[in-house]
Design a protein around this motif. Structure first.
Motif, PDB file in Angstrom:
ATOM      1  N   ARG A 208       0.842  -1.211   0.000  1.00  0.00           N
ATOM      2  CA  ARG A 208       0.000   0.000   0.000  1.00  0.00           C
ATOM      3  C   ARG A 208       0.870   1.252   0.000  1.00  0.00           C
ATOM      4  O   ARG A 208       0.656   2.176  -0.793  1.00  0.00           O
ATOM      5  N   LEU A 209       1.881   1.259   0.876  1.00  0.00           N
ATOM      6  CA  LEU A 209       2.743   2.443   0.973  1.00  0.00           C
ATOM      7  C   LEU A 209       3.554   2.666  -0.303  1.00  0.00           C
ATOM      8  O   LEU A 209       3.816   3.799  -0.703  1.00  0.00           O
ATOM      9  N   LEU A 210       3.961   1.544  -0.927  1.00  0.00           N
ATOM     10  CA  LEU A 210       4.796   1.665  -2.138  1.00  0.00           C
ATOM     11  C   LEU A 210       3.944   1.739  -3.398  1.00  0.00           C
ATOM     12  O   LEU A 210       4.464   1.909  -4.506  1.00  0.00           O
ATOM     13  N   SER A 211       2.620   1.568  -3.223  1.00  0.00           N
ATOM     14  CA  SER A 211       1.675   1.622  -4.358  1.00  0.00           C
ATOM     15  C   SER A 211       2.074   0.656  -5.463  1.00  0.00           C
ATOM     16  O   SER A 211       2.207   1.035  -6.636  1.00  0.00           O
ATOM     17  N   LEU A 212       2.299  -0.601  -5.076  1.00  0.00           N
ATOM     18  CA  LEU A 212       2.717  -1.607  -6.053  1.00  0.00           C
ATOM     19  C   LEU A 212       1.762  -2.783  -6.059  1.00  0.00           C
ATOM     20  O   LEU A 212       1.092  -3.064  -5.060  1.00  0.00           O
ATOM     21  N   GLY A 213       1.732  -3.469  -7.203  1.00  0.00           N
ATOM     22  CA  GLY A 213       0.919  -4.671  -7.316  1.00  0.00           C
ATOM     23  C   GLY A 213       1.706  -5.729  -8.062  1.00  0.00           C
ATOM     24  O   GLY A 213       2.826  -5.475  -8.531  1.00  0.00           O
ATOM     25  N   PRO A 214       1.151  -6.935  -8.181  1.00  0.00           N
ATOM     26  CA  PRO A 214       1.837  -8.012  -8.886  1.00  0.00           C
ATOM     27  C   PRO A 214       2.237  -7.600 -10.298  1.00  0.00           C
ATOM     28  O   PRO A 214       1.439  -6.981 -11.006  1.00  0.00           O
ATOM     29  N   GLY A 215       3.479  -7.910 -10.667  1.00  0.00           N
ATOM     30  CA  GLY A 215       3.989  -7.578 -11.990  1.00  0.00           C
ATOM     31  C   GLY A 215       4.754  -6.278 -12.028  1.00  0.00           C
ATOM     32  O   GLY A 215       5.541  -6.024 -12.958  1.00  0.00           O
ATOM     33  N   ASP A 216       4.573  -5.417 -11.030  1.00  0.00           N
ATOM     34  CA  ASP A 216       5.300  -4.148 -10.977  1.00  0.00           C
ATOM     35  C   ASP A 216       6.760  -4.397 -10.628  1.00  0.00           C
ATOM     36  O   ASP A 216       7.130  -5.453 -10.121  1.00  0.00           O
ATOM     37  N   VAL A 217       7.569  -3.400 -10.898  1.00  0.00           N
ATOM     38  CA  VAL A 217       8.995  -3.517 -10.592  1.00  0.00           C
ATOM     39  C   VAL A 217       9.317  -2.593  -9.421  1.00  0.00           C
ATOM     40  O   VAL A 217       8.895  -1.443  -9.382  1.00  0.00           O
ATOM     41  N   LEU A 218      10.075  -3.138  -8.471  1.00  0.00           N
ATOM     42  CA  LEU A 218      10.455  -2.368  -7.272  1.00  0.00           C
ATOM     43  C   LEU A 218      11.973  -2.226  -7.264  1.00  0.00           C
ATOM     44  O   LEU A 218      12.693  -3.218  -7.431  1.00  0.00           O
ATOM     45  N   ARG A 219      12.413  -0.994  -7.060  1.00  0.00           N
ATOM     46  CA  ARG A 219      13.855  -0.771  -7.019  1.00  0.00           C
ATOM     47  C   ARG A 219      14.295  -0.825  -5.554  1.00  0.00           C
ATOM     48  O   ARG A 219      13.844  -0.058  -4.713  1.00  0.00           O
ATOM     49  N   VAL A 220      15.158  -1.769  -5.261  1.00  0.00           N
ATOM     50  CA  VAL A 220      15.693  -1.937  -3.906  1.00  0.00           C
ATOM     51  C   VAL A 220      17.199  -1.766  -3.991  1.00  0.00           C
ATOM     52  O   VAL A 220      17.885  -2.563  -4.655  1.00  0.00           O
ATOM     53  N   GLU A 221      17.680  -0.738  -3.291  1.00  0.00           N
ATOM     54  CA  GLU A 221      19.093  -0.355  -3.424  1.00  0.00           C
ATOM     55  C   GLU A 221      19.391  -0.228  -4.918  1.00  0.00           C
ATOM     56  O   GLU A 221      18.685   0.489  -5.611  1.00  0.00           O
ATOM     57  N   ALA A 222      20.364  -1.016  -5.419  1.00  0.00           N
ATOM     58  CA  ALA A 222      20.682  -0.887  -6.846  1.00  0.00           C
ATOM     59  C   ALA A 222      20.050  -2.000  -7.666  1.00  0.00           C
ATOM     60  O   ALA A 222      20.417  -2.227  -8.817  1.00  0.00           O
ATOM     61  N   ASN A 223      19.077  -2.706  -7.075  1.00  0.00           N
ATOM     62  CA  ASN A 223      18.504  -3.879  -7.746  1.00  0.00           C
ATOM     63  C   ASN A 223      17.065  -3.611  -8.161  1.00  0.00           C
ATOM     64  O   ASN A 223      16.320  -2.931  -7.442  1.00  0.00           O
ATOM     65  N   GLU A 224      16.679  -4.221  -9.271  1.00  0.00           N
ATOM     66  CA  GLU A 224      15.287  -4.134  -9.696  1.00  0.00           C
ATOM     67  C   GLU A 224      14.637  -5.490  -9.471  1.00  0.00           C
ATOM     68  O   GLU A 224      15.089  -6.511 -10.006  1.00  0.00           O
ATOM     69  N   LEU A 225      13.600  -5.498  -8.657  1.00  0.00           N
ATOM     70  CA  LEU A 225      12.917  -6.753  -8.319  1.00  0.00           C
ATOM     71  C   LEU A 225      11.496  -6.709  -8.861  1.00  0.00           C
ATOM     72  O   LEU A 225      10.830  -5.670  -8.791  1.00  0.00           O
ATOM     73  N   THR A 226      11.037  -7.863  -9.365  1.00  0.00           N
ATOM     74  CA  THR A 226       9.669  -7.936  -9.884  1.00  0.00           C
ATOM     75  C   THR A 226       8.752  -8.425  -8.778  1.00  0.00           C
ATOM     76  O   THR A 226       9.048  -9.406  -8.090  1.00  0.00           O
ATOM     77  N   VAL A 227       7.633  -7.732  -8.595  1.00  0.00           N
ATOM     78  CA  VAL A 227       6.663  -8.123  -7.558  1.00  0.00           C
ATOM     79  C   VAL A 227       5.881  -9.342  -8.066  1.00  0.00           C
ATOM     80  O   VAL A 227       5.166  -9.264  -9.059  1.00  0.00           O
ATOM     81  N   SER A 228       6.095 -10.494  -7.387  1.00  0.00           N
ATOM     82  CA  SER A 228       5.380 -11.722  -7.809  1.00  0.00           C
ATOM     83  C   SER A 228       4.017 -11.815  -7.142  1.00  0.00           C
ATOM     84  O   SER A 228       3.106 -12.441  -7.660  1.00  0.00           O
ATOM     85  N   GLY A 229       3.884 -11.209  -5.965  1.00  0.00           N
ATOM     86  CA  GLY A 229       2.596 -11.320  -5.266  1.00  0.00           C
ATOM     87  C   GLY A 229       2.525 -10.369  -4.079  1.00  0.00           C
ATOM     88  O   GLY A 229       3.535  -9.803  -3.659  1.00  0.00           O
ATOM     89  N   ILE A 230       1.308 -10.212  -3.571  1.00  0.00           N
ATOM     90  CA  ILE A 230       1.069  -9.356  -2.404  1.00  0.00           C
ATOM     91  C   ILE A 230       0.407 -10.222  -1.335  1.00  0.00           C
ATOM     92  O   ILE A 230      -0.531 -10.980  -1.630  1.00  0.00           O
ATOM     93  N   LEU A 231       0.900 -10.117  -0.115  1.00  0.00           N
ATOM     94  CA  LEU A 231       0.268 -10.844   0.994  1.00  0.00           C
ATOM     95  C   LEU A 231      -1.029 -10.152   1.409  1.00  0.00           C
ATOM     96  O   LEU A 231      -1.079  -8.923   1.475  1.00  0.00           O
ATOM     97  N   GLU A 232      -2.046 -10.968   1.669  1.00  0.00           N
ATOM     98  CA  GLU A 232      -3.264 -10.369   2.243  1.00  0.00           C
ATOM     99  C   GLU A 232      -2.959  -9.947   3.670  1.00  0.00           C
ATOM    100  O   GLU A 232      -2.096 -10.544   4.329  1.00  0.00           O
ATOM    101  N   PRO A 233      -3.632  -8.881   4.171  1.00  0.00           N
ATOM    102  CA  PRO A 233      -3.328  -8.418   5.535  1.00  0.00           C
ATOM    103  C   PRO A 233      -3.502  -9.550   6.556  1.00  0.00           C
ATOM    104  O   PRO A 233      -4.486 -10.288   6.508  1.00  0.00           O
ATOM    105  N   SER A 234      -2.493  -9.697   7.429  1.00  0.00           N
ATOM    106  CA  SER A 234      -2.572 -10.750   8.453  1.00  0.00           C
ATOM    107  C   SER A 234      -2.565 -10.165   9.858  1.00  0.00           C
ATOM    108  O   SER A 234      -2.733 -10.883  10.830  1.00  0.00           O
ATOM    109  N   GLY A 235      -2.328  -8.849   9.949  1.00  0.00           N
ATOM    110  CA  GLY A 235      -2.253  -8.228  11.274  1.00  0.00           C
ATOM    111  C   GLY A 235      -0.924  -8.478  11.955  1.00  0.00           C
ATOM    112  O   GLY A 235      -0.732  -8.089  13.097  1.00  0.00           O
ATOM    113  N   SER A 236      -0.006  -9.156  11.272  1.00  0.00           N
ATOM    114  CA  SER A 236       1.302  -9.428  11.869  1.00  0.00           C
ATOM    115  C   SER A 236       2.340  -8.488  11.268  1.00  0.00           C
ATOM    116  O   SER A 236       2.036  -7.710  10.361  1.00  0.00           O
TER     117      SER A 236
END
Lengths: 225, 395
Positions: free
Chosen positions: B158-186
């Protein structure tokens, strides 16, 4: 042989002021095959004497020997064995077990003997036939008359073929005709060689005996008839 | 005619008293059988439920750290000397006794990373083990199957506004979002999850792990023993059982077991008293009969045998009927004790799960005979000690 020798038999119930002497220094000898009647008023000690002769009631003093066996020196189990092998009891109120039929009641003394059931049944039926009751073998005691119940009690007493028969007022609960039949039966058993000791109030039935002992206040009166 | 016949005839004659003794024994045996069956079934069901809770042992690097958190607010920690766990070391776990009961071992590497300008906690893990260790996860999309894929916690997505298939840049790496966890409260809601190798590379912790989780709930291995064995296999680690899971398991079962044994004990004592009172009344009512037995030459042992035979016959019947009634009661009451769906395996556990239970019919009858005969000792002695002369005069 089954000679009974009682020497100075005494029996006291209770202690101190409450003491009651039921039998006082009674000595007697009963020979094999004898028919002895014991007479006396109520409380004279005749039932106590019978129970001591029957190895059921330990005397306060004195000895009882049967065939040179000092009965009250035996332990409980040995005395039970003695009763089973030597004695047959006929009680005034029959004491038949109401939930067993006539045949089963007669077989009670045989229940502790290791013998095939068929043999036991054969013996019991033979004795019942002798008493004229073989046709009523499968009936319950409640389904036969008082005289027949008494004969079942006698059959139970002799099914083991004991040499001594002890009868406590065997005619006490019977009418005169039935009582006479029972006395005839006891006389027949005596004639076959069995020693019979019978406690009775009745002079009439005491005459079936070859000898009469009279007791009063726990003592033998006079010389035996 | 023998002593058995006398005993059986007397039972038939005194039906009401026999029924009273029988009822006492049936209730006792049925209660014990029911409680044992329920205990077994509930135990199986409870373990099944607890196995759904996932990991129950955690392995952390040994350190002299004091956590500075209170009421859910973390203020960091004071570290004095944190040792590292090498990934290879973890394989030592499979050398311990009970290792066959380890359902899953999940190494985790943790570290803070910058993702789209935000500080985020990155967790690298083995997603095969994760399905066992975190059975409550529900994923929209899939868990990462390959390197450079990432699974986002619900809040992180939610904070990063991303969904499955989107690309997330972490440090110098580009990672593909494979899935989103449903809220678990943990805390999983806040995290980014990547395969172990990806996270180790990003965090520059190759070959190292921050912690490991173990799922080791099982029927026959004490968790404390497993913790001790793992500690010995991995001497530079802190191994801890998650007490909430472990204790709830043991406490629930302990309480039920204590209850079952307590109730069984009380019912057995009460039924023994019922037999005692009834047999004593029986002996007193039969004084003249016992007098006749003794007068015609029955030994004391013969009289005792009649009493014991009667008690034994009633006990055998009581044991058999009590066992059958107990089995019926287990089936009728089981649904009240079972959490979730009751399948055949739970019923099977009720009947066969315990090594004792296959011989339960024999034990049930044995218990009834033991109670019946023990409670009849005094009445039998009383009968055998009756003075035949007194018994006959008492009529």
């Amino acid at each position: 042989m089954s000679e009974i020798i009682a020497t100075d038999l005494s029996k006291q119930y209770g202690q101190g002021d409450a003491a009651a002497i039921a039998l006082d220094q009674v000595s007697l000898r009963i020979t094999t095959g004898e028919f002895l009647a014991v007479m006396g008023q109520s409380g004279s000690g005749k039932s106590t004497l019978l129970s001591i002769l029957g190895a059921l009631n330990t005397p306060t003093s004195g000895t009882l020997t049967v065939d040179d066996l000092n009965i009250y020196e035996l332990n409980q189990d040995q005395r039970a064995d003695f009763r089973r092998e030597y004695l047959g009891f006929v009680f005034q109120s029959f004491h038949l077990l109401p939930y067993l039929n006539v045949l089963e009641n007669v077989m009670i003394p045989l229940a502790v003997i290791a013998e095939p059931r068929k043999n036991k049944e054969k013996r019991a039926l033979a004795v019942l036939a002798e008493m004229g009751l073989d046709k009523k073998a499968r009936r319950l005691p409640s389904e036969i008359s008082g005289g027949e119940q008494e004969r079942v009690a006698i059959a139970r007493a002799v099914v083991n073929d004991p040499p001594i028969l002890l009868a406590d007022e065997p005619t006490g609960n019977l009418d005169s005709k039935t009582a006479a039949e029972v006395m005839d039966l006891l006389a027949r058993l005596n004639a076959k060689g069995r020693t019979v000791v019978m406690v009775t109030h009745s002079e009439e039935y005491a005459r079936y005996a070859g000898r009469i002992l009279r007791l009063a206040d726990g003592r033998l009166l006079g010389k035996p008839d | 005619m023998n002593l058995n016949a006398i005993a059986i005839a007397n039972i038939k004659r005194r039906k009401a008293k026999a029924a009273f003794v029988l009822t006492g024994l049936i209730i006792a045996v049925a209660t014990v059988v029911t409680l044992l069956g329920l205990r077994q079934a509930v135990s199986a069901n409870k373990l099944f439920q607890l196995e759904q809770y996932g990991a129950n042992i955690v392995i952390l690097p040994q350190s002299d750290t004091l956590a500075l958190s209170y009421g859910g607010i973390s203020l960091g920690s004071v570290s004095f000397d944190v040792r590292k766990i090498h990934e290879d070391e973890l394989q030592q776990i499979y050398t311990i006794p009970y290792s066959q009961n380890i359902a899953a071992l999940g190494p985790v590497v943790l570290g803070v990373v910058k993702a789209q300008g935000r500080n985020v906690l990155l967790a690298g893990m083995d997603f095969t083990a994760a399905t066992v260790l975190r059975p409550w996860w529900r994923v929209v999309g899939t868990v990462p199957d390959f390197e450079n894929q990432v699974l986002l916690g619900a809040e992180a997505a939610r904070l990063l506004s991303l969904g499955p298939g989107d690309v997330l840049r972490v440090e110098a790496n580009e990672l593909t979002v494979s899935g989103i966890l449903e809220p678990s409260g943990s805390q999983d809601d806040q995290l980014l999850f990547t395969p172990l190798r990806t996270a180790q590379r990003i965090l520059d912790k190759e070959g190292l792990v921050s912690m490991a989780e173990v799922a080791a709930l099982c029927h026959d291995c004490p968790i404390e023993d497993m913790v001790a064995y793992i500690s010995m296999a991995l001497p530079n680690t802190q191994v801890m059982a998650i007490q909430q899971v472990v204790e709830s398991r043991f406490q629930a079962m302990d309480h039920f077991e204590k209850f079952a044994y307590g109730v069984s004990g009380v019912v057995i004592v009460v039924s023994g008293l019922m037999v005692l009172v009834s047999m004593m009344g029986n002996v007193r009512a039969r004084a003249s009969e016992i007098g006749v037995f003794r007068a015609i030459g029955y030994r004391r042992g013969h009289v005792m045998r009649i009493i014991f035979l009667e008690a034994g016959i009633l006990s055998l019947a009581g044991g058999a009927l009590g066992y059958l009634l107990g089995q019926v009661a287990v089936r009728l009451t089981l649904p009240l004790f079972i959490i979730g769906e009751m399948d055949e395996s739970v019923l099977h556990h009720a009947a066969h799960g315990d090594p004792l239970l296959p011989v339960l019919p024999v034990l049930a009858i044995g218990l009834a005979v033991l109670v019946g005969l023990t409670a009849s000792v005094y009445p039998a002695l009383m009968a055998s000690r009756m003075d035949p002369n007194e018994a006959l005069r008492a009529i």
